[in-house]
Every structure is written in structure tokens, then in C-alpha cells.
Design an enzyme around this catalytic site. Structure first.
Site, PDB file in Angstrom:
ATOM      1  N   ASP A   8       0.858  -1.024  -0.115  1.00  0.00           N
ATOM      2  CA  ASP A   8      -0.365  -0.387  -0.325  1.00  0.00           C
ATOM      3  C   ASP A   8       1.118   1.153   0.200  1.00  0.00           C
ATOM      4  O   ASP A   8       2.437   0.754  -0.259  1.00  0.00           O
ATOM      5  CB  ASP A   8      -0.708   0.051   1.338  1.00  0.00           C
ATOM      6  N   CYS A  65       2.632  -3.193   3.947  1.00  0.00           N
ATOM      7  CA  CYS A  65       2.540  -2.759   4.095  1.00  0.00           C
ATOM      8  C   CYS A  65       3.411  -1.320   6.103  1.00  0.00           C
ATOM      9  O   CYS A  65       3.992  -1.492   5.586  1.00  0.00           O
ATOM     10  CB  CYS A  65       0.929  -2.949   4.747  1.00  0.00           C
ATOM     11  N   THR A  67       2.628  -1.271   9.125  1.00  0.00           N
ATOM     12  CA  THR A  67       3.073  -2.206   9.860  1.00  0.00           C
ATOM     13  C   THR A  67       3.360  -3.862   9.294  1.00  0.00           C
ATOM     14  O   THR A  67       3.866  -4.919  10.206  1.00  0.00           O
ATOM     15  CB  THR A  67       1.875  -2.929  10.950  1.00  0.00           C
ATOM     16  N   HIS A  98      11.016 -23.757   8.399  1.00  0.00           N
ATOM     17  CA  HIS A  98       9.532 -24.812   9.279  1.00  0.00           C
ATOM     18  C   HIS A  98       8.642 -24.529   8.467  1.00  0.00           C
ATOM     19  O   HIS A  98       7.670 -24.760   8.861  1.00  0.00           O
ATOM     20  CB  HIS A  98       9.921 -24.261  10.664  1.00  0.00           C
ATOM     21  N   HIS A 133       8.101 -31.258  10.343  1.00  0.00           N
ATOM     22  CA  HIS A 133       7.371 -29.752   9.591  1.00  0.00           C
ATOM     23  C   HIS A 133       6.207 -30.190   8.265  1.00  0.00           C
ATOM     24  O   HIS A 133       6.001 -29.272   8.399  1.00  0.00           O
ATOM     25  CB  HIS A 133       8.552 -29.136   8.920  1.00  0.00           C
TER      26      HIS A 133
HETATM   27  C1  RB5 Z   1      -1.968   2.236   6.989  1.00  0.00           C
HETATM   28  O1  RB5 Z   1      -2.341   3.364   6.568  1.00  0.00           O
HETATM   29  C2  RB5 Z   1      -1.613   1.531   7.571  1.00  0.00           C
HETATM   30  O2  RB5 Z   1      -2.951   1.101   8.325  1.00  0.00           O
HETATM   31  C3  RB5 Z   1      -0.931   0.342   6.771  1.00  0.00           C
HETATM   32  O3  RB5 Z   1       0.051   0.659   6.538  1.00  0.00           O
HETATM   33  C4  RB5 Z   1      -0.763  -1.363   7.830  1.00  0.00           C
HETATM   34  O4  RB5 Z   1      -0.366  -0.506   8.383  1.00  0.00           O
HETATM   35  C5  RB5 Z   1      -2.286  -1.917   8.346  1.00  0.00           C
HETATM   36  O5  RB5 Z   1      -1.891  -2.821   8.582  1.00  0.00           O
END
Ligand code: RB5
Length: 146
Positions: A8, A65, A67, A98, A133
Site C-alpha cells: 500500500d 504495508c 506495520t 519450518h 515440518h
Molecule cells: C495505513 O495507514 C496502515 O494502516 C497500513 O499500511 C497497515 O499498517 C495496516 O496494517
């Protein structure tokens, strides 16, 4: 090996860096977007990358993304996908050895680009070791059919 890659807006800059690494490694890839810093929903791109891996069109996927959490949750909804959120080298290697992870996920707001690129490199070189595994991965697959 041909790779599906996607992010994203929050993972866009790292996605572009990873594409440079894949090119240096002479690995083919398909970029499922996003193509700019404009806000998009990670779910749309995560699903497209995951579906391309699940269908066998592409061998492995890389998703980024902010996080890594939203992309992981999304990708793991697709049958046949084992997406691993990895921000260290040990976990990324073990996710292959694994868990036979076929999608690597990272959060650009969590790690630096240098470590992220090393993680990608290590993940691409690591192979599933099977044995006990394989039984566990099969049990994950069995859960998908319940
Ligand atoms: C976008 O602001 C953020 O929410 C997205 O990139 C991600 O971290 C969601 O899990």
C-alpha cells in the site's frame, strides 16, 4: 523463481527498493501496485498478490504495508497462502525452513530499508526442510478444508 510483489502507500518506498534488489538478483517479478504514495486499501493489493501465489501463477509473494499486520491478515485469508510477517533474519529463515511460507510480509514503518533488503535476500535463498515440518504444514492445509 518469479515473485509477486505489492504494497500500500505506507510500503511503497520499500517496495521500490525491493524491486531494485530483485532486478540485481536477476529475479523476475510482477508488481501488483500500488504505484504511488496516494492512499489505497492494503486489502485490495494483498489479496491480488496472495491469489497469484495461491493459483500458482507466481511462486512466491512479498507484501509491505505500514506495520505488515494488515497485509498478513489479508494474505492468510487466501487458501494455500502461508504469509509470514518477519522483521528479523532468524524468523524469516525459519518461516521458509519450518513453515514453507510462500508470502513474506514486512512493515515499512517498523524496520529500516537495509534490514528489510537483507530479510528479502535471506528469505529468497532459504528452502523448506520438510521432515516433521511437512506434517505440520499439512495440518495447516487440512484446516483450510474444514
Ligand atoms: C495505513 O495507514 C496502515 O494502516 C497500513 O499500511 C497497515 O499498517 C495496516 O496494517
Amino acid at each position: 523463481m518469479k515473485i509477486a510483489i505489492g504494497s500500500d502507500h505506507a510500503g511503497y518506498a520499500l517496495k521500490e527498493k525491493i524491486k531494485e534488489l530483485l532486478t540485481d538478483l536477476d529475479l523476475g517479478f510482477t508488481d501488483f501496485g500500488t504505484m504511488s504514495l496516494d492512499a489505497v486499501d492494503y486489502t485490495d493489493i494483498g489479496a491480488r498478490v496472495a491469489e497469484s501465489v495461491a493459483s500458482g501463477e507466481l511462486e512466491r509473494g512479498i507484501l509491505i504495508c505500514g506495520t505488515g499486520i494488515g497485509m498478513s491478515i489479508t494474505a492468510n485469508k487466501i487458501k494455500g497462502v502461508r504469509a509470514a510477517l518477519c522483521h528479523d533474519l532468524f524468523s524469516c529463515r525459519l518461516s521458509r525452513e519450518h513453515n514453507d511460507a510462500n508470502v513474506l510480509v514486512m512493515g515499512e514503518r517498523v524496520i529500516g530499508h537495509g534490514l528489510a533488503l537483507e530479510i528479502v535476500h535471506t528469505w529468497l535463498l532459504s528452502e523448506f526442510i520438510g521432515g516433521r515440518h511437512a506434517r505440520r504444514v499439512q495440518k495447516i492445509k487440512d484446516l483450510e478444508d474444514k
